[in-house]
Design an enzyme around this catalytic site. Structure first.
Site, PDB file in Angstrom:
ATOM      1  CG  HIS A 213      -4.083   3.497  -8.767  1.00 41.82           C
ATOM      2  ND1 HIS A 213      -4.116   3.182  -9.923  1.00 41.82           N
ATOM      3  CD2 HIS A 213      -5.435   4.000  -8.678  1.00 41.82           C
ATOM      4  CE1 HIS A 213      -5.013   2.816 -10.638  1.00 41.82           C
ATOM      5  NE2 HIS A 213      -6.152   3.312  -9.817  1.00 41.82           N
TER       6      HIS A 213
HETATM    7  C1  UD1 Z   1      -9.286   7.371  -8.060  1.00 43.06           C
HETATM    8  C2  UD1 Z   1     -10.348   6.382  -8.444  1.00 43.06           C
HETATM    9  C3  UD1 Z   1      -9.967   5.352  -9.223  1.00 43.06           C
HETATM   10  C4  UD1 Z   1      -9.127   5.725 -10.154  1.00 43.06           C
HETATM   11  C5  UD1 Z   1      -7.804   6.374  -9.595  1.00 43.06           C
HETATM   12  C6  UD1 Z   1      -6.686   6.957 -10.476  1.00 43.06           C
HETATM   13  C7  UD1 Z   1     -12.446   6.354  -6.884  1.00 43.06           C
HETATM   14  C8  UD1 Z   1     -13.391   5.446  -6.094  1.00 43.06           C
HETATM   15  N1  UD1 Z   1     -11.267   6.137  -7.068  1.00 43.06           N
HETATM   16  O1  UD1 Z   1      -8.651   6.569  -6.853  1.00 43.06           O
HETATM   17  O2  UD1 Z   1     -11.053   4.583  -9.794  1.00 43.06           O
HETATM   18  O3  UD1 Z   1      -8.365   4.503 -10.902  1.00 43.06           O
HETATM   19  O4  UD1 Z   1      -8.556   7.733  -8.995  1.00 43.06           O
HETATM   20  O5  UD1 Z   1      -5.968   7.843  -9.866  1.00 43.06           O
HETATM   21  O6  UD1 Z   1     -12.980   7.209  -7.567  1.00 43.06           O
HETATM   22  N2  UD1 Z   1      -4.457  12.764  -3.905  1.00 43.06           N
HETATM   23  C9  UD1 Z   1      -3.405  13.520  -3.973  1.00 43.06           C
HETATM   24  N3  UD1 Z   1      -3.733  14.447  -5.295  1.00 43.06           N
HETATM   25  C10 UD1 Z   1      -4.809  14.514  -6.114  1.00 43.06           C
HETATM   26  C11 UD1 Z   1      -5.640  13.429  -5.837  1.00 43.06           C
HETATM   27  C12 UD1 Z   1      -5.570  12.533  -4.884  1.00 43.06           C
HETATM   28  O7  UD1 Z   1      -2.526  13.808  -3.450  1.00 43.06           O
HETATM   29  O8  UD1 Z   1      -4.858  15.257  -6.831  1.00 43.06           O
HETATM   30  C13 UD1 Z   1      -4.138  11.571  -3.082  1.00 43.06           C
HETATM   31  C14 UD1 Z   1      -4.901  12.037  -1.547  1.00 43.06           C
HETATM   32  O9  UD1 Z   1      -4.242  11.755  -0.291  1.00 43.06           O
HETATM   33  C15 UD1 Z   1      -5.893  11.047  -1.671  1.00 43.06           C
HETATM   34  C16 UD1 Z   1      -5.346   9.825  -2.369  1.00 43.06           C
HETATM   35  O10 UD1 Z   1      -4.404  10.477  -3.440  1.00 43.06           O
HETATM   36  O11 UD1 Z   1      -6.610  10.722  -0.571  1.00 43.06           O
HETATM   37  C17 UD1 Z   1      -6.363   9.030  -3.283  1.00 43.06           C
HETATM   38  O12 UD1 Z   1      -7.148   9.920  -3.965  1.00 43.06           O
HETATM   39  P1  UD1 Z   1      -8.613   9.413  -4.386  1.00 43.06           P
HETATM   40  O13 UD1 Z   1      -9.286  10.582  -5.288  1.00 43.06           O
HETATM   41  O14 UD1 Z   1      -9.356   9.275  -3.047  1.00 43.06           O
HETATM   42  O15 UD1 Z   1      -8.485   8.066  -5.036  1.00 43.06           O
HETATM   43  P2  UD1 Z   1      -7.639   7.423  -6.066  1.00 43.06           P
HETATM   44  O16 UD1 Z   1      -6.811   6.420  -5.349  1.00 43.06           O
HETATM   45  O17 UD1 Z   1      -6.689   8.396  -6.803  1.00 43.06           O
END
Ligand code: UD1
Length: 375
Positions: A213
């Site tokens: 991820h």
């Molecule tokens: C975040 C953390 C990372 C951690 C990871 C675990 C930061 C900078 N990054 O990254 O350290 O290892 O979480 O998952 O805080 N999304 C969904 N549903 C959700 C959450 C996210 O669909 O419940 C999608 C959204 O499109 C979002 C993308 O996933 O834009 C990324 O989510 P985000 O919280 O920005 O960062 P992660 O890549 O999950």
């Protein structure tokens, strides 16, 4: 007088670090009043709520509902909302865990309101400033009052950055607390094969598990294609389960890589709950991952782990545990797999204080420190 603590959770990797603290605080007899706050950085059922259910974390007192966005947007939204909570609650200390954007945002907000900050999983450094988490770690540690460290490299890093010895507490790894708790839960609650095996395929004696991820691996078309084609090759030899993170899934779709996966022996699943994922990887032959936490959990149970990164902020998993850094290219991943198949395996041992009692040490220390300030 009660010591008032506010615990912060925001994203999936926070929940298994908060759970042991909540359980431990629940055992305290009245001298600590605590509340839990969820920023809503992760919000899907399978990225958030199911972890609360399985890890027995109570409903948070506050849910900020900040959702996704750019780093600046997400961080800013948490800060704006969390400031209101801090002003209302006026806790003595805020406890943040890990290295996600919510960790950073809440640490800054609390500190600027003159509330003490405790950072659990402090001192980890990858040395890679292109990782958003590295920035989050450095900034959070630079302003935290209590620095709770999971491995000895953290002590060195913090001292090098000028933090005072009296602020640094080597308490062990809280992820391992959640791991042991959940292994017991699995034993007592699940007599039959995990549901996911029935849903997604036969039970194999030998299989691999992969997770991916990190933006540096999944946001670039060529890089993601390269890694996925390594998984495809491996799946010709051994079934490979691949629970796909939402960020990764949306990029697979964006870069039109679905056919690469569907023509392979890869078994795709949605993100799994903590217990389903644990059931999956604990009995696997090997794990490929770019996660931080999984490097530690696999070391905790002695499962071979191949980390698809050039560096790690958790060096003890490589020095003492079962973790190997294999880089982010197809050839690097396949080379590691071929060595594994030829029997080249790390034995590994469980690092110091990864004993399931980190939360107990943290709560005890926090209580003593805060009690001193109140006296
Ligand atoms: C975040 C953390 C990372 C951690 C990871 C675990 C930061 C900078 N990054 O990254 O350290 O290892 O979480 O998952 O805080 N999304 C969904 N549903 C959700 C959450 C996210 O669909 O419940 C999608 C959204 O499109 C979002 C993308 O996933 O834009 C990324 O989510 P985000 O919280 O920005 O960062 P992660 O890549 O999950």
């Amino acid at each position: 007088m009660d010591i008032r603590i506010l615990l912060v959770a925001g994203a999936r990797p926070n929940f298994m670090k908060i759970a042991p603290l909540v359980h431990e605080l629940g055992l305290c007899d009245g001298n600590i009043a605590w509340k839990l706050m969820h920023t809503g950085q992760h919000y899907d059922y399978e990225m958030s709520k199911v972890f609360f259910e399985e890890l027995n974390i109570p409903e948070p007192s506050y849910f900020l509902n900040v959702g996704s966005g750019s780093h600046a947007e997400q961080t800013a939204r948490v800060m704006l909302e969390f400031e209101k909570v801090c002003l209302k609650e006026r806790p003595d200390a805020v406890v943040v865990v890990g290295d996600v954007n919510s960790t950073l945002a809440c640490a800054i907000t609390a500190k600027k309101l003159d509330i003490r900050v405790a950072h659990v999983e402090s001192g980890l450094r990858s040395g890679d400033m292109s990782m958003p988490e590295e920035i989050n770690r450095i900034v959070t540690d630079s302003i935290s009052d209590y620095l709770f460290v999971s491995e000895r490299s953290g002590i060195k890093n913090l001292e090098r950055e000028g933090r005072r010895k009296e602020q640094i507490f080597f308490v062990g790894n809280i992820m391992i607390d959640a791991l042991y708790y959940s292994l017991n839960k699995l034993k007592s609650e699940r007599k039959s094969k995990p549901e996911f095996f029935k849903r997604w395929g036969a039970v194999h004696h030998e299989y691999a598990v992969a997770t991916l991820h990190r933006p540096s691996n999944v946001d670039n078309n060529e890089k993601l294609r390269d890694i996925l084609s390594a998984f495809t090759e491996i799946s010709k030899d051994m079934p490979l389960y691949f629970p796909v993170h939402p960020r990764t899934m949306s990029n697979i779709e964006k870069f039109k890589l679905n056919s690469l996966l569907s023509d392979s022996g890869i078994i795709i699943t949605p993100p799994l709950s903590y217990l389903d994922f644990l059931s999956m990887w604990k009995d696997s032959s090997l794990v490929f991952t770019d996660s931080g936490g999984i490097q530690e959990e696999t070391t905790g149970l002695g499962v071979p782990c191949f980390t698809i990164r050039e560096n790690t902020e958790r060096p003890i998993t490589v020095e003492e545990g079962t973790n190997t850094l294999v880089g982010t290219t197809k050839s690097g991943i396949l080379r590691a797999y071929s060595l594994f198949k030829r029997g080249v395996r790390k034995k590994g041992r469980v690092p110091e204080l990864w004993d399931g009692k980190a939360a107990m040490r943290i709560v005890k220390q926090l209580f003593e420190e805060e009690a001193q300030r109140h006296s």
